[in-house]
Every structure is written in C-alpha cells, then in structure tokens.
Design an enzyme around this catalytic site. Structure first.
Site, PDB file in Angstrom:
ATOM      1  N   GLU A 197     -42.386 -14.488   1.524  1.00  0.00           N
ATOM      2  CA  GLU A 197     -42.458 -14.038   2.915  1.00  0.00           C
ATOM      3  C   GLU A 197     -41.180 -13.260   3.165  1.00  0.00           C
ATOM      4  O   GLU A 197     -40.097 -13.829   3.185  1.00  0.00           O
ATOM      5  CB  GLU A 197     -42.560 -15.234   3.873  1.00  0.00           C
ATOM      6  N   ASP A 242     -45.896 -24.400  -0.089  1.00  0.00           N
ATOM      7  CA  ASP A 242     -44.973 -23.638   0.741  1.00  0.00           C
ATOM      8  C   ASP A 242     -43.570 -24.086   0.363  1.00  0.00           C
ATOM      9  O   ASP A 242     -43.271 -25.283   0.372  1.00  0.00           O
ATOM     10  CB  ASP A 242     -45.245 -23.932   2.228  1.00  0.00           C
ATOM     11  N   HIS A 257     -50.375 -18.699  10.159  1.00  0.00           N
ATOM     12  CA  HIS A 257     -49.986 -19.677  11.180  1.00  0.00           C
ATOM     13  C   HIS A 257     -48.918 -19.154  12.145  1.00  0.00           C
ATOM     14  O   HIS A 257     -48.576 -19.849  13.097  1.00  0.00           O
ATOM     15  CB  HIS A 257     -49.480 -20.945  10.488  1.00  0.00           C
ATOM     16  N   ASP A 258     -48.387 -17.969  11.886  1.00  0.00           N
ATOM     17  CA  ASP A 258     -47.376 -17.381  12.782  1.00  0.00           C
ATOM     18  C   ASP A 258     -47.941 -16.245  13.628  1.00  0.00           C
ATOM     19  O   ASP A 258     -47.210 -15.635  14.410  1.00  0.00           O
ATOM     20  CB  ASP A 258     -46.207 -16.813  11.961  1.00  0.00           C
ATOM     21  N   ASP A 306     -41.021 -19.219   1.903  1.00  0.00           N
ATOM     22  CA  ASP A 306     -40.691 -19.014   3.308  1.00  0.00           C
ATOM     23  C   ASP A 306     -39.423 -18.165   3.465  1.00  0.00           C
ATOM     24  O   ASP A 306     -38.410 -18.443   2.820  1.00  0.00           O
ATOM     25  CB  ASP A 306     -40.459 -20.404   3.926  1.00  0.00           C
TER      26      ASP A 306
HETATM   27  C1  GLC Z   1     -41.477 -18.670   8.416  1.00  0.00           C
HETATM   28  C2  GLC Z   1     -42.651 -19.572   8.707  1.00  0.00           C
HETATM   29  C3  GLC Z   1     -42.575 -20.008  10.136  1.00  0.00           C
HETATM   30  C4  GLC Z   1     -41.294 -20.778  10.322  1.00  0.00           C
HETATM   31  C5  GLC Z   1     -40.080 -19.973   9.863  1.00  0.00           C
HETATM   32  C6  GLC Z   1     -38.896 -20.860   9.677  1.00  0.00           C
HETATM   33  O1  GLC Z   1     -41.524 -17.498   9.128  1.00  0.00           O
HETATM   34  O2  GLC Z   1     -43.845 -18.928   8.395  1.00  0.00           O
HETATM   35  O3  GLC Z   1     -43.676 -20.764  10.532  1.00  0.00           O
HETATM   36  O4  GLC Z   1     -41.133 -21.105  11.667  1.00  0.00           O
HETATM   37  O5  GLC Z   1     -40.288 -19.350   8.623  1.00  0.00           O
HETATM   38  O6  GLC Z   1     -39.085 -21.696   8.569  1.00  0.00           O
END
Ligand code: GLC
Ligand code: CA
Length: 559
Positions: free
Chosen positions: A257, A98, A329-330, A200
């Site tokens: 992402e 990640d 995980h979100d 991320d």
């Molecule tokens: C992304 C991650 C999340 C995190 C955010 C800030 O969306 O998946 O878990 O809180 O970024 O890093």
C-alpha cells in the site's frame, strides 16, 4: 512478460470485524470466515487478503498491533486461524496477511519499554525527538488522523512520531534490530503456511534524518509530512533486504500500500526485476477531486478517471504489475462513488464498474460486499460512526477549529467515510442481515432485505453471478490477464472504451458511465461474424451495437 500465478489471481478482501460473526458478540471472527469459505469458492476467487487479525486494542480496528504473533481475542484463537488457513487451502484459496509494520500499537511491548527511559534497549525502536521550546512539538507535521503527528510523553519529556493515531507510534526502520524483528516475525507466519502479505503504508517506513516543518495547505493547521516520510531515502533498500531475507524464500504474493506513489516510483517498488514487491496499490484514481482535502462532495469526472487508469495501464505494461481496485476498507462503496446506487441503476452500474475494472491488465481486488453491489450507509449523525478518522476529523473541524458546519461535514462523511465500507456484510434478509445474532458493532445498512448474498446466489441475473462470470472469464482467457491496453475515445465524458491485444486475440470493452443512452460507433473489426460477446449486463446477443443504454457494458472478443 513473465507469467505467474499471482498475476492470474483474483483477490477478495475480508475485513474480519464486519464479515461474519460466529458467536453472537456482534463482532465478526475467524470461525465466521471459515464458515463462509464455500461462498467464496463459489464466487471463484483465488486469494483472500485478510485485514489484520492480530492482537490489538483496536484504536484503528486492528491496524494498531500489540502482538504480531497472537490472534485478536475477539476474533478467536491461533487454532481458529490454523483451521481457517487449512480449510481455505483445501478449497484452493490462498491467504494473504495484512502486514502493518510502519507502526505498532502503543500497547506493544516494544513501545511499553521504549517509553520507559532514554537508555532503555527498546528506546531506538521508535522515533523520539526533543520538543521545540516551551511544550512545542519538534515540527508542524499533522497526523493522517487529525492533530499533530507528535505526542508528548511526560516520562522522558520527549515526543514520539505517529503518522496515524497517537496509539500508533511509528517504528524506526533505520534501527537494524527493528528490521530483524519484523523479518523474523514475517518468516514465522510464512512457516505457518500463509501465502503472502499486503503491506500497510509501506511507502512510509523510511523517514529523512532531518525533519523540517512541512508545507501547510491553505487554511490548514498542520504541515504535510509527505516529502519527508513517503518514499523516504531507504525505503527501497529496506524492501530489497526484506525480499532477500524473507520473501524470496517462499512462493508468496505481495502488494504494497503505497500512498503517494507515482508511476516512476511504482516501477521501483514493483518492477519485474527489482526484487521488492509484486505490485502496489496506487491512489490517484480514488483521490480524484481531493486536492489535499478528502472531505468534499466532488464527483469523479470520467475523463480524469480514464486518464489516470490508462496511464497506469500503459506505463507499467511489461515493466511492473498493476493492482486493480475501486474499493477497500478505506474507501466508500464503489457503486455509490463511481456508479449510481439508486434502486433503478444500482445493479447495472455495479456490473458495469466490475467489467471496466476486471477487463484491465493487473490483479483485481474485490472488497467484501462489492460482489453484491453493496452501497454507502445513510449516515446522518456523528454518533453513528466508529472510525477514528471520521471521529477525529469531526472533533477537530466542527468542535475545535469550528471551520466546518456539522451537517455539511456529515454529508461529506456519508459520501467518503471509511465506515461506509465497514458496515456488516449482508448475508440474508434475516435480522442484522445474518451477520450476527447479537448487536452488531456498527449498524447494518437498512437496505439488506433487498441487497444480500442469499438472494443473489439464487438469482442468476444478480451482481454476484455477474462477478462470478467476470472471474471465470479471467481464468479462461489469457488476454484478460496479459493483453496490452489501449484507450479509445479519451475525451468522451460518458463512455469508457478500451481494447486489449494479446498475440492474435483482441478484446473491446465498452462501458457507459452515464444514465443516458449514448450513441457509439464500434470499430469494424469488432462487428465481423467471428466476434463474440463475452459478457454483457443487458443480455445482448448481437455485436451490432449502435448505442449503449444507461450504465450498459459489454465485452466483444475475436481471434
Ligand atoms: C492503511 C490502512 C488503514 C489504516 C492505516 C494505518 O492506510 O489501510 O485502514 O488506518 O493504514 O495503519
Ligand atoms: Ca464474534
């Protein structure tokens, strides 16, 4: 369309804190992961996406990094990491890191320096602005985790930008030195032998120079930063530069992402000839019903879900590559959100959802526990939450603004909070589901005696074995990876039916998203003698199907 290994792979996401604890401190760790690699090998996945394992004060569970080249103490050491990597490689499993580089932790050395003075060499590593008038932030942007996106810093009497928590200051990607630091850090990990990066919130790294107030949704206290810091002016330049300087030198898998991504933007990020990323995570299907406010109890209308997923399937076909996911995980647990987690239908609907997703074109992602049909947690009180997003939202909406009622908001958390996905992996029916011998950092779902890996690995009709078969089919049939997708029955509110086509091969995927039996007319082509059922969650043997039972799914194939 190019054929490459990362299109043919199935990815398994590990959230290390909640996966497996090896030393009884209640927190999952790297040695724990290494001890479970045989389980993943049996499942058949090819790649692990490892949520952050870097040094971090854990304001956002590792998504706030204070040193990119050290392992978080609670998770182990660099030796543990190297052992995990080599043990994974021995089993033919790749590791995708990640990469969290939109922001760092405020405890990162760069930020510690940056905040010291306006002429510190690291000042420009972050985004600093003067306030507006008397103790007013530079603009009205709200952070993704409640409150203003600006934090006042008394030392230099200025504000820094944080699109997430105030302990996650945003890096200034317009500063070339920042980009070089990030690229050389990535190179360092590649030299170590990692196999890719999940990036991320990578769609947020470039911000507009001007930072005007954002539009406020009805009733909102803060304005929206989106148009100024999502797909910003230089995001594609920076990713092309990253690709040129790092990614292109190795045989990696990359996935961005990209909150807020449209099909058009995705073709730029992940286009076959764009030299940026391999694929992106889009959010339209998981954001259904939100309208800018996540905390609701809205159900997911199937017609809308089909419309969104089908758009991504057809519009990226041959141009860019899709990632396929229903949970991470979100997100809450997919069986609770899109299926039915009652004892009666949990298994069937979990298998049905897996089929619906894994038979599509793209690279599937399985989130830990999804292969067991793990469910949301029965939260009833704010004290049970660990996630900064939920905790901050509660404080802001219930305690400060008093615009939401306590129990009503907890009900929304129970449906949507990220902590639903973060309860410990359920390994067996012993104490704490075999996750830890100590006290787990977040409660174990009380249903672990029924739902756990040990039981399912030994039970050939389990969700685990069904996922194992889905993965094996993808390895065996090119049509599942590369076939062209076509939606049938687009307006049917209960059935999700689609075909895939690859040269002379054809697939028909049938999914009943309801708990009622649904009549169906199968196209003739899929009822002939040379048709075969590849997988079914009711043990069907004949293709002469006239109805689909509750949450039934099956896949019919012919050449
Ligand atoms: C992304 C991650 C999340 C995190 C955010 C800030 O969306 O998946 O878990 O809180 O970024 O890093
Ligand atoms: Ca531990």
């Amino acid at each position: 369309m190019k054929h490459v290994w990362w299109k043919e792979a199935v990815v398994y996401q590990i959230y290390p804190r909640s996966f497996k604890d090896s030393n009884g401190d209640g927190v999952g760790d790297l040695k724990g992961i290494t001890s479970c690699l045989d389980y993943l090998k049996e499942l058949g996945i090819n790649v692990i996406w490892l949520s952050p394992v870097y040094q971090s004060p854990n304001d956002d569970n590792g998504y706030d990094i204070s040193d990119y080249q050290e392992i978080m103490k609670e998770f182990g050491t660099m030796d543990d990491f190297e052992e995990m990597l080599s043990e994974a490689h021995k089993r033919g499993i790749k590791i995708m890191m990640d990469l969290v580089v939109n922001h760092t932790s405020d405890e990162h050395q760069w930020f510690v320096e940056s905040r010291k003075s306006v002429d510190n060499p690291y000042r420009d590593y972050y985004i600093w602005r003067e306030g507006k008038g008397e103790k007013q932030p530079p603009n009205n942007w709200g952070s993704s985790f409640s409150g203003s996106a600006w934090q006042y810093d008394v030392t230099t009497d200025m504000y820094y930008l944080h699109l997430f928590s105030k302990k996650q200051p945003d890096l200034n990607w317009d500063n070339e030195a920042v980009r070089q630091e990030v690229f050389s850090m990535m190179d360092w990990w590649c030299q170590k032998g990692v196999d890719g990066f999940r990036m991320d919130v990578i769609s947020m790294i470039s911000k507009t120079k001007e930072m005007p107030d954002g539009i406020k949704a009805e009733g909102a206290v803060y304005g929206d930063f989106a148009p100024y810091s999502i797909h910003g002016p230089n995001v594609h330049n920076y990713l092309k530069e990253m690709n040129r300087k790092v990614l292109s030198k190795y045989d990696l898998m990359t996935v961005g992402e990209t909150a807020g991504v449209t099909v058009e933007e995705a073709k730029r990020y992940a286009g076959e000839d764009e030299n940026e990323l391999n694929m992106v995570f889009q959010f339209e299907h998981v954001d259904i019903g939100n309208n800018g406010n996540k905390w609701n109890l809205n159900k997911v209308p199937l017609v809308e879900l089909k419309k969104i997923l089908s758009k991504w399937q057809t519009e990226l076909n041959g141009k860019a590559w899709n990632s396929l996911y229903l949970s991470n995980h979100d997100q809450p647990r997919c069986v609770s959100r899109f299926g039915n987690d009652s004892p009666e239908y949990r298994e069937r609907s979990a298998k049905m959802l897996g089929t619906c997703l894994h038979m599509m074109q793209g690279t599937p992602y399985i989130y830990q526990g999804e292969e067991l049909g793990m469910t949301n947690y029965p939260f009833t009180d704010i004290s049970q939450f660990r996630d900064i997003e939920s905790i901050n939202a509660y404080r802001e909406l219930v305690e400060e603004e008093k615009c939401r009622e306590k129990n009503e908001l907890i009900a929304c958390f129970q449906y949507k909070s990220r902590d639903n996905a973060r309860t410990p992996m359920q390994w067996d029916d012993s104490d704490n589901a075999g996750f830890t011998t100590g006290t787990p950092w977040i409660a174990v779902n009380p249903n672990y005696k029924k739902i756990n890996a040990k039981e399912q690995v030994n039970n050939v009709s389990s969700v685990f074995h069904y996922y194992k078969k889905l993965i094996a089919l993808r390895k065996e049939y090119k049509i599942i990876v590369y076939g062209t997708y076509e939606l049938l029955l687009e307006n049917d509110p209960n059935l999700y039916v689609y075909t895939r086509t690859y040269e002379k091969e054809r697939l028909l995927v049938l999914c009943n998203f309801s708990e009622e039996e649904q009549a169906i007319k199968i196209p003739e082509e899929f009822m002939t003698a040379d048709c075969r059922i590849l997988i079914s969650n009711y043990g069907r043997e004949s293709v002469k199907v006239k109805e689909l039972r509750p949450y039934e799914t099956l896949v019919i194939y012919h050449k």
